[in-house]
Design a protein around this motif. Structure first.
Motif, PDB file in Angstrom:
ATOM      1  N   TRP A  58      -2.639 -13.738  -1.592  1.00 15.48           N
ATOM      2  CA  TRP A  58      -3.051 -12.364  -1.381  1.00 15.48           C
ATOM      3  C   TRP A  58      -4.270 -12.094  -2.316  1.00 15.48           C
ATOM      4  CZ3 TRP A  58       1.022 -14.623  -3.619  1.00 15.48           C
ATOM      5  CH2 TRP A  58       1.349 -14.087  -4.874  1.00 15.48           C
ATOM      6  N   LYS A 104       0.769 -13.400   2.245  1.00 19.19           N
ATOM      7  CA  LYS A 104       1.113 -14.043   3.615  1.00 19.19           C
ATOM      8  C   LYS A 104       0.656 -15.687   3.403  1.00 19.19           C
ATOM      9  CE  LYS A 104      -0.272 -10.411   6.973  1.00 19.19           C
ATOM     10  NZ  LYS A 104      -1.140  -9.985   8.056  1.00 19.19           N
ATOM     11  N   GLU A 152      -7.965  -3.321   3.598  1.00 21.41           N
ATOM     12  CA  GLU A 152      -6.799  -2.768   3.355  1.00 21.41           C
ATOM     13  C   GLU A 152      -5.680  -3.524   3.361  1.00 21.41           C
ATOM     14  OE1 GLU A 152      -9.131  -1.639   5.373  1.00 21.41           O
ATOM     15  OE2 GLU A 152      -9.632   0.004   4.056  1.00 21.41           O
ATOM     16  N   SER A 153      -5.610  -4.933   3.827  1.00 21.66           N
ATOM     17  CA  SER A 153      -4.373  -5.780   4.191  1.00 21.66           C
ATOM     18  C   SER A 153      -4.651  -7.085   3.145  1.00 21.66           C
ATOM     19  CB  SER A 153      -4.362  -6.455   5.599  1.00 21.66           C
ATOM     20  OG  SER A 153      -5.756  -7.401   5.575  1.00 21.66           O
ATOM     21  N   THR A 163     -10.226 -10.692   7.406  1.00 22.98           N
ATOM     22  CA  THR A 163      -9.064  -9.644   7.279  1.00 22.98           C
ATOM     23  C   THR A 163      -9.589  -8.291   6.611  1.00 22.98           C
ATOM     24  OG1 THR A 163      -8.528 -10.113   5.155  1.00 22.98           O
ATOM     25  CG2 THR A 163      -7.175 -11.066   6.968  1.00 22.98           C
ATOM     26  N   THR A 192       0.907  -1.289   0.097  1.00 19.54           N
ATOM     27  CA  THR A 192      -0.026   0.157   0.129  1.00 19.54           C
ATOM     28  C   THR A 192       0.802   1.057  -0.145  1.00 19.54           C
ATOM     29  OG1 THR A 192      -1.714  -1.136   1.313  1.00 19.54           O
ATOM     30  CG2 THR A 192      -1.845   1.198   1.132  1.00 19.54           C
ATOM     31  N   GLU A 249      -1.374  -7.805   0.864  1.00 18.41           N
ATOM     32  CA  GLU A 249      -0.198  -8.398   1.546  1.00 18.41           C
ATOM     33  C   GLU A 249      -0.129  -9.921   1.579  1.00 18.41           C
ATOM     34  OE1 GLU A 249      -0.368  -7.100   5.870  1.00 18.41           O
ATOM     35  OE2 GLU A 249      -0.919  -4.799   4.985  1.00 18.41           O
TER      36      GLU A 249
END
Length: 440
Positions: free
Chosen positions: A88, A110, A104-105, A101, A44, A108
């Motif tokens: 993601w 993971k 906004e994440s 989640t 971001t 990411e």
């Protein structure tokens, strides 16, 4: 400019790669296209979630041990050499395998939680479901689907964490392919399983008769529709919505009986159609034919051969179009030993890479002599990787999904020369985004 098969002059539009770098050894993953759902995996702080990326850009958060990538409709997956799976992108349906989640994440990358005991060797995805393939041939799924795409049993529509598909236990699964609501799985010995939404025979004849979807699957292709046709289609959609509680669903993987005794070597699911490549070289299709994506004159519902005069060796499917890498041995001395791509189906955004009608397979002239080895189709664009390690793109350029630095559509294959100098190992398309795996 284009050359014939005797020698091609490549287009020379130059585009710099933002932050072009290579890891010292290992691999890295690049992405470009629609960033609205976070499927690009770009921090971001660099671009902000929802921002489109118009050039291939490295995903910094991934480990340097990625060996393969997969693209769902709106999310992405990466498998590492030590059997881990990263995810993601969109997570409204829990397809990232990390629990709820914030949006906004989503971008990411993971590691997927719940596969610590599985040595993952492959990954597959749809719009709402993800799947991992264990090195023992097991299949693990997670996400949400009211159309039975999880394959976990009657009325099971949600799996927040990876769950083993017990109906496939004992089968050594080699590949899984997902459409919007249906799924196919091929075993190492060539058996074919299907499950999920079964309308139009997209997973074969499951039950006594094939039920049609709200959209007429046996008529129409790339021709213009009259207002009355569109009104009829809208009526069918509305009627179909009313039937949502009584959809034809196969809740667990079942053998596709029509192919009993036939060895399957490749599978590909579009939005609502399927392609099945047999060991003897026969290419079969089934499901919706609204855009001519079945590639055959026979319009009966069911599994029937594509009208293919070439020799298919691998297949791919976009939303409403179909692609096949074909061996061209014997067609002519010039073509001896090379491959090209045959395309058919929906062509509104030039995703077939060629002009003309799309209701039957035809070779893409712009790839003559390029020897493609990997092909992938998105919502309205396509890409191909050649034996020389060059990436070619065509179709809709909206949201930067062609990686050419603009939103311009390309009616013919265009060489993505911004990746020149990189050793490209794999390239795949989601609906509107792309992933490229390169060597370090």
């Amino acid at each position: 400019m284009w050359r014939s098969v005797f020698g091609k002059v490549k287009n020379v539009r130059r585009i710099s790669v933002r932050g072009k770098w290579m890891s010292s050894g290992g691999t890295s993953v690049m992405s470009f296209g629609d960033g609205s759902e976070g499927a690009l995996g770009i921090p971001t702080s660099s671009v902000g979630i929802g921002v489109d990326i118009y050039e291939p850009t490295p995903i910094p958060a991934l480990p340097s041990t990625v060996v393969s990538v997969a693209a769902g409709h709106y999310h992405s997956l990466a498998v590492t050499s030590n059997g881990h799976l990263w995810a993601w992108g969109r997570n409204n349906e829990a397809q990232l395998g990390r629990g709820p989640t914030s949006r906004e994440s989503w971008n990411e990358p993971k590691r997927v939680v719940g596969l610590e005991h599985v040595n993952v060797c492959g990954a597959f995805a749809s719009g709402v479901v993800s799947a991992a393939l264990g090195d023992d041939g097991s299949v693990w799924v997670w996400g949400k689907s009211k159309r039975g795409q999880l394959g976990l049993g009657k009325h099971v529509t949600e799996a927040i964490k990876p769950t083993k598909v017990e109906a496939l236990s004992g089968e050594n699964i080699a590949k899984v392919s997902f459409g919007w609501g249906h799924a196919l799985a091929r075993t190492m010995d060539g058996k074919l399983f299907g499950w999920g939404y079964s309308a139009d025979g997209r997973i074969g004849k499951m039950g006594n008769e094939i039920e049609t979807s709200p959209l007429d699957s046996t008529v129409g292709n790339n021709s213009q529709h009259s207002n009355s046709d569109l009104e009829l289609a809208e009526k069918r959609v509305l009627e179909g919505m009313e039937k949502e509680n009584n959809m034809p669903i196969i809740w667990e993987p079942c053998l596709v009986e029509e192919l009993h005794g036939v060895q399957v070597v490749d599978i590909a699911c579009g939005l609502d159609h399927s392609l099945i490549l047999c060991r003897d070289g026969t290419l079969l299709s089934c499901g919706s034919n609204v855009y001519g994506q079945l590639g055959r004159g026979r319009l009966d519902l069911g599994i029937f051969p594509v009208d293919m005069k070439f020799s298919p060796v691998s297949i791919a499917a976009g939303l409403g179009h179909s692609l096949s890498i074909c061996q061209l041995d014997g067609l002519s001395d010039v073509s001896l030993g090379i491959t090209n791509i045959a395309s058919w189906g929906w062509n509104q955004s030039s995703q077939l890479g060629r002009p003309g009608p799309g209701d039957g397979p035809a070779l893409i002239d712009g790839l003559a002599g390029e020897n493609p080895v990997i092909v992938s189709g998105g919502r309205a664009h396509s890409l191909a990787l050649t034996s020389k390690g060059e990436l070619w793109v065509w179709g809709s350029g909206k949201n930067g999904r062609l990686g050419l630095g603009s939103s311009v559509d390309e009616v013919e294959p265009y060489y993505l020369d911004s990746l020149e100098g990189f050793q490209i190992l794999q390239a795949v398309s989601g609906f509107d985004h792309n992933l490229v795996l390169v060597a370090g």
